[in-house]
Design a protein around this motif. Structure first.
Motif, PDB file in Angstrom:
ATOM      1  N   PRO A 139       0.856  -1.042  -0.028  1.00 52.85           N
ATOM      2  CA  PRO A 139      -0.230   0.054  -0.139  1.00 52.85           C
ATOM      3  C   PRO A 139       1.069   1.006   0.082  1.00 52.85           C
ATOM      4  O   PRO A 139       0.017   2.352  -0.615  1.00 52.85           O
ATOM      5  N   ALA A 140       2.037   0.847   0.819  1.00 51.56           N
ATOM      6  CA  ALA A 140       2.376   2.132   0.530  1.00 51.56           C
ATOM      7  C   ALA A 140       3.662   2.568  -0.603  1.00 51.56           C
ATOM      8  O   ALA A 140       3.988   3.686  -0.911  1.00 51.56           O
ATOM      9  N   MET A 141       3.020   1.981  -1.948  1.00 49.22           N
ATOM     10  CA  MET A 141       4.628   2.702  -2.729  1.00 49.22           C
ATOM     11  C   MET A 141       2.973   3.377  -3.780  1.00 49.22           C
ATOM     12  O   MET A 141       1.821   2.824  -3.773  1.00 49.22           O
ATOM     13  N   GLY A 142       3.820   3.553  -4.633  1.00 46.86           N
ATOM     14  CA  GLY A 142       2.727   4.123  -5.536  1.00 46.86           C
ATOM     15  C   GLY A 142       3.051   3.379  -6.747  1.00 46.86           C
ATOM     16  O   GLY A 142       2.538   2.565  -6.599  1.00 46.86           O
ATOM     17  N   ARG A 143       3.031   4.764  -7.652  1.00 49.20           N
ATOM     18  CA  ARG A 143       3.737   4.288  -9.100  1.00 49.20           C
ATOM     19  C   ARG A 143       4.505   2.418  -9.395  1.00 49.20           C
ATOM     20  O   ARG A 143       4.552   2.206  -9.714  1.00 49.20           O
ATOM     21  N   GLU A 144       5.431   3.086  -8.105  1.00 45.34           N
ATOM     22  CA  GLU A 144       6.712   1.682  -7.995  1.00 45.34           C
ATOM     23  C   GLU A 144       5.315   0.443  -8.086  1.00 45.34           C
ATOM     24  O   GLU A 144       6.763  -0.800  -8.491  1.00 45.34           O
ATOM     25  N   ARG A 145       4.379   0.244  -7.256  1.00 38.12           N
ATOM     26  CA  ARG A 145       3.870  -0.897  -7.458  1.00 38.12           C
ATOM     27  C   ARG A 145       4.168  -2.110  -8.876  1.00 38.12           C
ATOM     28  O   ARG A 145       4.530  -2.848  -8.797  1.00 38.12           O
ATOM     29  N   GLN A 148      14.616   6.342  -0.208  1.00 36.64           N
ATOM     30  CA  GLN A 148      15.935   6.724  -0.662  1.00 36.64           C
ATOM     31  C   GLN A 148      16.661   6.412  -1.558  1.00 36.64           C
ATOM     32  O   GLN A 148      17.361   7.712  -2.191  1.00 36.64           O
ATOM     33  N   VAL A 149      15.903   6.016  -2.443  1.00 41.10           N
ATOM     34  CA  VAL A 149      15.366   6.736  -4.262  1.00 41.10           C
ATOM     35  C   VAL A 149      15.017   8.199  -4.444  1.00 41.10           C
ATOM     36  O   VAL A 149      14.066   8.277  -3.413  1.00 41.10           O
ATOM     37  N   ASP A 150      15.083   9.309  -5.411  1.00 40.55           N
ATOM     38  CA  ASP A 150      14.700  10.162  -5.939  1.00 40.55           C
ATOM     39  C   ASP A 150      12.706   9.235  -6.149  1.00 40.55           C
ATOM     40  O   ASP A 150      12.961   8.030  -6.449  1.00 40.55           O
ATOM     41  N   GLU A 151      11.793   9.958  -6.097  1.00 45.26           N
ATOM     42  CA  GLU A 151      10.915   9.487  -6.268  1.00 45.26           C
ATOM     43  C   GLU A 151      10.642   9.511  -7.888  1.00 45.26           C
ATOM     44  O   GLU A 151       9.501   8.133  -7.796  1.00 45.26           O
ATOM     45  N   ALA A 152      10.728  10.227  -8.178  1.00 38.56           N
ATOM     46  CA  ALA A 152      11.116  10.391  -9.619  1.00 38.56           C
ATOM     47  C   ALA A 152      11.540   9.027 -10.501  1.00 38.56           C
ATOM     48  O   ALA A 152      11.307   8.167 -11.618  1.00 38.56           O
ATOM     49  N   GLN A 153      12.539   8.583  -9.982  1.00 36.92           N
ATOM     50  CA  GLN A 153      13.639   7.403 -10.302  1.00 36.92           C
ATOM     51  C   GLN A 153      13.045   5.345  -9.943  1.00 36.92           C
ATOM     52  O   GLN A 153      13.507   5.129 -10.106  1.00 36.92           O
ATOM     53  N   THR A 154      11.956   5.570  -8.240  1.00 33.76           N
ATOM     54  CA  THR A 154      11.442   4.849  -7.647  1.00 33.76           C
ATOM     55  C   THR A 154      11.623   3.491  -9.082  1.00 33.76           C
ATOM     56  O   THR A 154      11.906   2.097  -9.186  1.00 33.76           O
ATOM     57  N   GLY A 155      10.689   4.019 -10.109  1.00 36.63           N
ATOM     58  CA  GLY A 155       9.660   3.310 -11.237  1.00 36.63           C
ATOM     59  C   GLY A 155      11.171   2.250 -11.588  1.00 36.63           C
ATOM     60  O   GLY A 155      10.863   1.242 -12.154  1.00 36.63           O
ATOM     61  N   ARG A 156      11.791   3.938 -12.230  1.00 40.14           N
ATOM     62  CA  ARG A 156      12.832   2.613 -13.294  1.00 40.14           C
ATOM     63  C   ARG A 156      13.425   2.128 -13.261  1.00 40.14           C
ATOM     64  O   ARG A 156      14.661   0.886 -12.836  1.00 40.14           O
ATOM     65  N   PHE A 157      14.192   2.633 -11.033  1.00 41.04           N
ATOM     66  CA  PHE A 157      15.255   1.381 -10.253  1.00 41.04           C
ATOM     67  C   PHE A 157      14.436   0.121 -10.302  1.00 41.04           C
ATOM     68  O   PHE A 157      15.478  -1.020 -11.446  1.00 41.04           O
ATOM     69  N   LEU A 158      12.895   0.309 -10.305  1.00 42.70           N
ATOM     70  CA  LEU A 158      12.233  -1.220 -10.140  1.00 42.70           C
ATOM     71  C   LEU A 158      11.930  -1.901 -11.307  1.00 42.70           C
ATOM     72  O   LEU A 158      12.689  -3.201 -11.658  1.00 42.70           O
TER      73      LEU A 158
END
Lengths: 1114, 299
Positions: A187-193, A224-234
């Motif tokens: 639930p805590a994840m946003g677009r990264e889910r 710790q990862v930039d919000e904008a980058q988490t998606g890419r990271f995952l």
């Protein structure tokens, strides 16, 4: 009430354990409120069905009845029955499952769309595989479902469930644990889910155990990862998982660790690099990330690129060594970091060097990196060599000669000092007619000789040609082309003398040799001068020289002629001891040394260098260019060759000539080749510089001498030894025409912000012929324009059309204030400080308008008491009434649309090419955009500045108007009202600011005149006109003959002068760094400022205004 | 140079403002014909406007002129306050102008004492009476009403009307008004009004050419010729940065300061850092750039 079916059902229910009936009765009372009679029957019956599914399903039935009242509140009856039936099916398989289903239904129904209920039940069912463990898992799923459904979109729940199912094939325990973890984490994840789930899914096939760890790690990663980058990271994680990387969790933790430590804003770039690695070898990603922290401690993000590229290349060739590289377990890697960490990028010290060069030269020099010069394709081709074209100094982009930054900076300094020395000590000011200080004049005689030689050659050539033609004619094979006549090669000399340097170099038969000698001698002169004038860099330049010497080729290995040139180079680098000299030419070497020593003198000028070149050339050219045996060399000490004497020189030349004549095979030597360049001295192109200067000057004042045509230029370039050198290095395409065009363009220096082809029409002859204009429409005004050539006004020449800017969104105004809130407050405070204390009386002064009665009485009393009275007994009315009216003129020309940082690129991820090589290129380009990520335009800053200013002006109550100007042609000078001077500040103004946009050209003169008219009508004592621009004034036809840029500058100047006559104080602020040259003539003694840093515009604008008006007293 | 009798018991010497004479020859190195011009203007009672950047020697020039004009030809000078034969008094009254300088600060005011009020002459009045050279330093800084005060003094009338006492003072024959002004300021409103400007002849000062500046630095600071030479060069280079971020170039005065520090044994680079670089600008980038220039020039 007790209808048949119901009582039947009740009877049936009674057969089950009594608790069922109990539950039924309890629920019945409430359910009645929601359902009709018939529905109650169906409801009750379904419970019975549930209860009779299996031996133990009565437990499910109890639960069914228990939750029914609650559930019925949220579902319509059909949905309710659907739900109930789901339970029935579940009960069929496993009563336990049905129980948990019903239990969690209470909290799930309010959050789940009814149509999803069967799917949800299905999800739980799918987890049940008939075993005890699976039923526990499925039950657990129902247990956690309410939380999941409440917080996630249903399809994510589905994906997650299928993930759990897949996992359950591996281990029920792990699946169960993940289920719980997922409930907490997802639930805590946003677009990264989505990417996360995809990654987990990918993991199951390869290393399912990782999933749990990942779930545990991911919350930290997200923090710790930039919000904008988490998606890419995952997503990266997913790609890695897909290609079978084992320890994805490791990647996740290392990656998080690494990314959390990189400088702000570059996480995206790091991920780019990772993406690039995945394409090559995914295994390299984790080591890369693990090393990253260490690496970035040593080098900067921008340097990372070269280290990374190197590793990537290795990786492509050999994955093993590539991975070792990224682990920093290879020497190459270590060494590279070593170099990089000490290397110095020009960008970092550019501004310091720029000021340094300006200070030394006294000219407004700019610093560019050499790549820029090469790109212009105007004759410079070597990317590693420093150079100058007289107005700019070009330096290599990076220096990594030394293991520490300090030394590398010193290298930059040595190199730029040398380049500036060309300007400071006049290398480019060579004047053929100017006298030398150390030598007698020999060049005129030499030129005579050359001309004689040439005419002899011409005669010979002509004779040969005629002879050939005759022979051909007699052989009756007259070719049409051959009869075209004889072309005189000597005609070119006229072209060559276009510049003084060209004229001088023309003297030499072997121009290349002549030019090489000239270069060495001039550099020698300059290095000596630098040593005398700037003893402070002696140490650094001494070291550079010593190192250069160590890398020079051995004189003994060279043919004699080249050897002597090399000898000159050695001497110019301060080596006079132990020089190998061919025994036969000892006197020649001594003579060269004495010639060179004449230049080691602070008085020597470039004309001396030229004279010295003439003499050295005469000596060297009379030495055969032959290889001599090693034994024939002798070490010589040339430190003190004695003074140069013309007699000795002449006798030596005669002697050498005799030697030449004697050896019949004189022409047998090897053909002459230029020596290796001396790196730190860079590229010396005096002829090009003189040429450009001349072309530019001619541009300014046409009429004199005939202008240079492109053909002439091409010819000239072909002749120039400077060009020859480069052609030799094989880079100049013989496309001379293109080349010449570039030079002409460069020399013409079109205004920096002009973009030909953007629809301004050709800047050629224009409406010069047009006549006076008349303002017919309302809100249009006619103004004269100043023609500085005619020294008179062109009457009624421009039409100014006044328009009000459209209204846009007031948010821009608010946003700007928010962005700059701290600054805005500061500025406001500053402004308030100068707020006039209008007409306020100040008491107890030593002097004033009248007696301050209170103070006077006190003083009187004191006097009578014999106490020395306070003498402050006056009051004064403060007359510091502030009466300022100001008009701000904003440049709204097209060029203000320019992004402030060049080279930016907003490329979307999706464009990433698949091919690794292309990818690298793409990546690099993208990175340039990412490292600097501020995509503001000049006009945006103008707007922000205006906002802050308005905010401040409102606080002190000065009268002000804000206008923009642009236009196209003299009939169309657009004058935009953002806030009219008479107008009050309102939301309208705020909205208009938003709509300030870059438009067309800048005809400043007319705009200034119009603004002055507006100000003129103001009554304020102080009137100020504040002009904010981004470049030269320019417009279609705002020039004479379409070329004279001066016209616009002069007209603008005149407009400013007119304004001043109207007692308006003009002030120009420009963001054009090249502004100094024309602003000086444009503003004359009126105030102006060139903003060194565009970003400071919003801050500087109000401050300047404050300064400008702060002392407006009485 | 500009003080007198070191012999006296006290550690300072006090003069009434109009009594102050420049007794010892101040060091002044003429660059052009400014001395002739000033002398001619003095004889002809034409007020003089000295224009030029900070620290280029305007004030020193005035001191020198006061000394020069008061000095009789062919008389050996001695210490002491008595006038020698042939010597005339040309006192120098210097007033540094500032924003709050009022007219009465210059002209004078009534003071209260035990017996009522007493009129006290301001420095301008005293200078007019005593026939001094009145030197208003940085005149643009003064309030505009004070500049109007000087109008009647600067034309043919040569009078100073004192409103409060209802009197008019005719200037002594030796009186001369001299103002200085630095046109380098960018503030448009700190400009001299034309009605004021046009009452003066203007002598433009600029930083001396390098060789003369070397001479001045060496003479004034007592440092070595090499250092003086290098300092002059540094000054010249720094002045190239005007308009490239630097508001005003290094003044001769600053260069002399640096030279003085050097003659005290401070290493040259350090001396120029504290005396020049840090004084000139607070901008770290500019500082670094100037320091690089200085480190190129000094070993």
């Amino acid at each position: 009430m007790t209808s048949g079916p119901i009582s039947e059902i009740e009877t049936e229910l009674a057969k089950l354990p009594p608790a069922v009936l109990e539950a039924y009765h309890d629920a019945n009372a409430t359910v009645k409120e929601s359902f009709g009679e018939e529905e109650i029957g169906l409801w009750a019956k379904e419970g019975l069905t549930i209860g009779t599914q299996t031996v133990r399903s009565w437990e499910s039935a109890i639960e069914y009845y228990n939750v029914s009242p609650e559930v019925s509140k949220f579902l319509s009856f059909p949905s309710f029955m659907q739900w109930a039936r789901c339970g029935t099916y579940l009960a069929q398989d496993s009563p336990t499952l049905a129980v948990s289903f019903f239990k969690s239904s209470v909290s799930i129904v309010p959050n789940l769309r009814p149509q999803y209920i069967p799917r949800w039940a299905g999800l739980g069912r799918s987890l049940y595989k008939g075993t005890w463990k699976s039923s526990t898992l499925a039950a657990k799923f129902f247990e956690v479902s309410p939380d999941l459904v409440r917080n996630l979109p249903f399809w994510d729940v589905e994906v997650f469930a299928s993930l759990i199912e897949a996992l359950s094939y591996k281990s029920y325990d792990v699946a169960g644990e993940c289920l719980v973890l997922g409930r907490d984490v997802l639930p805590a994840m946003g677009r990264e889910r989505e990417p996360f789930l995809a990654m987990s899914r990918a993991l199951i096939d390869t290393s399912w155990r990782e999933v749990k760890t990942c779930l545990e790690l991911v919350p930290r990663a997200l923090q710790q990862v930039d919000e904008a980058q988490t998606g890419r990271f995952l997503k990266l994680g997913e790609r890695l998982a897909k290609v079978g990387l084992r320890d994805t969790s490791r990647f996740l933790s290392d990656g998080t660790q690494a990314l959390s430590k990189v400088p702000q804003g570059s996480q995206g770039y790091i991920l780019d690099l990772c993406d690039a690695l995945v394409v090559i070898t995914p295994d390299a990603v984790p080591p890369f990330l693990r090393s990253l922290d260490d690496v970035l401690n040593r080098i900067t993000v921008s340097q990372l690129d070269s280290w990374f590229q190197h590793g990537a290349k290795l990786l492509q060739d050999n994955p093993e060594s590539g991975i070792a590289f990224f682990k920093i377990e290879s020497n190459t890697s270590e060494a590279m970091l070593e170099t990089l960490s000490s290397s110095l990028e020009l960008d970092r010290v550019k501004s310091i060097l720029r000021l340094y060069c300006r200070a030394l030269s006294g000219a407004g020099l700019e610093i560019y990196d050499t790549q820029e010069l090469v790109q212009r394709n105007i004759g410079w081709i070597d990317e590693d060599m420093a150079s100058t074209d007289g107005t700019k100094v070009f330096l290599p982009p990076v220096v990594d000669h030394y293991p520490n930054k300090q030394d590398n900076f010193s290298w930059f300094k040595v190199v730029s000092t040398h380049q500036v020395a060309h300007l400071e000590f006049g290398s480019f000011e060579y004047d053929f007619e100017k006298a030398a200080t150390q030598f007698e004049d020999r060049r005129h005689a030499a030129e005579e000789q050359m001309l004689e030689r040439k005419s002899a050659e011409r005669a010979a050539a002509k004779a040969a040609y005629e002879l050939g033609a005759q022979q051909l004619a007699s052989a009756n094979e007259v070719d049409a082309d051959m009869s075209a006549g004889f072309e005189d090669p000597n005609d070119l000399s006229r072209v060559r003398t276009f510049t003084d340097i060209g004229r001088f170099l023309e003297i030499f038969e072997n121009t290349r040799l002549g030019f090489d000698i000239f270069t060495v001698l001039e550099d020698c002169r300059l290095d000596y001068r630098i040593k005398v004038e700037y003893p402070g860099i002696k140490a650094a330049s001494g070291r550079v020289q010593t190192e250069t010497l160590a890398n020079r080729p051995r004189i003994e290995d060279m043919p004699l002629q080249q050897g002597l040139v090399e000898l000159l180079i050695h001497m110019s680098l301060d080596q006079f001891q132990d020089l190998p000299v061919a025994k036969d030419y000892k006197e020649a070497a001594e003579m060269l040394s004495s010639i060179l020593h004449e230049l080691r003198n602070s008085e020597a000028n470039v004309e001396d260098t030229a004279e010295a070149t003439l003499r050295a050339y005469e000596v060297i050219s009379r030495v055969p260019n032959e290889q001599e045996e090693e034994d024939d060399f002798e070490e010589q000490d040339l430190e003190e060759p004695g003074d140069f004497s013309e007699e000795e020189y002449e006798s030596l030349v005669d002697q050498l000539q005799a030697g030449m004549d004697a050896s019949a095979d004189g022409g047998d030597g090897e053909s002459y080749e230029s020596p290796d360049p001396v790196d730190y001295r860079g590229d010396f192109k005096p002829e090009m510089v003189q040429l450009m200067t001349k072309l530019q000057a001619d541009d300014g004042e046409q009429g004199e001498a005939q202008p240079m045509t492109q053909e002439m230029l091409e010819q000239l370039l072909q002749e120039s030894p400077e060009m020859e050198l480069d052609a030799e290095q094989g880079d100049v395409d013989s496309d001379m025409a293109q080349f010449a065009q570039n030079i002409m363009k460069e020399a013409g220096t079109p205004p920096p912000n002009s973009e030909p082809g953007e629809g301004y029409g050709p800047l050629l002859n224009d409406d010069e012929a047009g006549g006076e204009l008349e303002a017919r429409e309302p809100e249009t005004y006619v103004y004269d324009e100043w023609d500085f050539r005619a020294n008179d006004y062109k009457p009624r020449w421009c039409i100014v059309k006044e328009k009000t800017v459209e209204e846009g969104d007031p948010a821009f105004y608010q946003e700007s204030l928010k962005t700059y809130s701290a600054l805005a407050n500061h500025i406001r405070r500053q402004f308030e400080l100068i707020m006039p204390e209008t007409m306020r009386k100040t008491y107890r002064l030593v002097d004033g308008e009248d007696i301050d009665l209170n103070a006077a009485i006190e003083a009187w009393a004191d006097l009578h008491m014999g106490v020395p009275p306070d003498e402050k007994i006056y009051w004064h009315r403060n007359r510091n009434e502030r009466e300022v009216a100001v008009v701000f003129l904003l440049d709204m020309s097209a060029s203000t649309a320019e992004a402030i940082d060049e080279g930016r690129q907003t490329v979307d991820d999706r464009d990433a090419p698949d091919d690794p090589v292309e990818y690298m290129v793409w990546l690099r380009r993208r990175r340039e955009g990412l490292v600097r990520r501020n995509y503001k335009r000049i006009i945006d800053l103008e707007k922000e500045g205006t906002t802050l200013l308005i905010n401040a002006l409102e606080s002190i109550g000065d009268t002000y108007g804000i206008y923009g100007f642009s236009g196209y042609g003299r009939e169309n000078v657009e004058f935009y009202v953002i806030k009219d001077i008479e107008e009050g500040f309102s939301d309208k103004v705020k909205k208009r600011i938003d709509k300030i946009t870059p438009l067309h050209a800048t005809r400043m003169g007319a705009a200034i005149r119009h603004a002055a008219t507006k100000l003129e009508n103001q009554t304020a004592k102080t009137k100020i006109m504040f002009l904010i621009s981004d470049g030269r004034p320019q417009d279609r036809g705002y020039s004479r003959e379409g070329v004279e840029k001066e016209y616009a500058v002069h007209d603008t100047h005149m407009a400013l002068v007119e304004a001043r006559r109207k007692e308006i104080i003009p002030f120009c602020l420009t963001v054009d760094k090249a502004g100094h040259d024309y602003l000086k003539s444009m503003c004359g003694d009126m105030g102006y400022e060139v903003l060194a840093d565009i970003w400071s515009l919003p801050e500087r604008l109000p401050m300047l205004y404050r300064q400008l008006t702060a002392n407006n007293r009485g | 140079m500009v003080e007198a009798s070191p012999e006296t018991e006290a550690h300072f010497t006090e003069y009434a403002i109009e009594e102050f004479l420049v007794r010892d020859e101040p060091y002044y190195r003429p660059i052009g014909d400014e001395i002739e011009l000033f002398t001619a203007a003095y004889r002809q009672h034409i007020p003089v406007l000295l224009k030029g950047p900070t620290g280029c020697g305007k004030t020193r020039f005035v001191e020198y002129m006061a000394w020069q004009l008061g000095r009789p030809l062919a008389v050996v000078k001695e210490q002491g306050n008595e006038l020698k034969e042939g010597e005339i008094r040309v006192p120098l009254v210097t007033i540094a102008c500032h924003e709050d300088l009022t007219a009465s600060d210059l002209v004078g005011r009534y003071l209260l004492d035990a017996n009522g009020t007493r009129w006290i002459d301001g420095p301008m009045t005293r200078a007019v009476k005593a026939g001094a050279i009145l030197y208003l330093d940085e005149v643009v800084e003064a309030r505009k009403d004070t500049t109007v005060l000087i109008h009647p003094l600067t034309d043919h009338r040569r009078i100073l009307p004192i409103e409060k006492t209802g009197s008019i003072i005719e200037a002594d024959d030796r009186f001369l008004l001299c103002v200085s002004y630095n046109p380098g300021y960018q503030s448009a409103l700190k400009d001299l009004k034309h009605s004021t400007r046009q009452r003066f002849i203007s002598i433009e000062f600029n930083y001396p050419p390098p060789d003369i500046e070397t001479e001045i630095i060496q003479r004034e600071s007592g440092c070595t010729k090499e250092h003086a030479d290098a300092l002059a060069k540094l000054g010249d280079k720094i002045r190239n940065l005007e308009e490239h971020g630097l508001q005003e170039g290094a003044s001769t005065r600053l260069l002399i300061y640096a030279g003085r520090l050097m003659s005290e044994g401070i290493p040259p680079r350090r001396a120029s850092q504290v005396a020049i670089v840090w004084t000139l600008t607070d901008d770290p980038e500019l500082q670094r750039s100037i320091e690089e220039v200085s480190s190129s020039i000094f070993e």
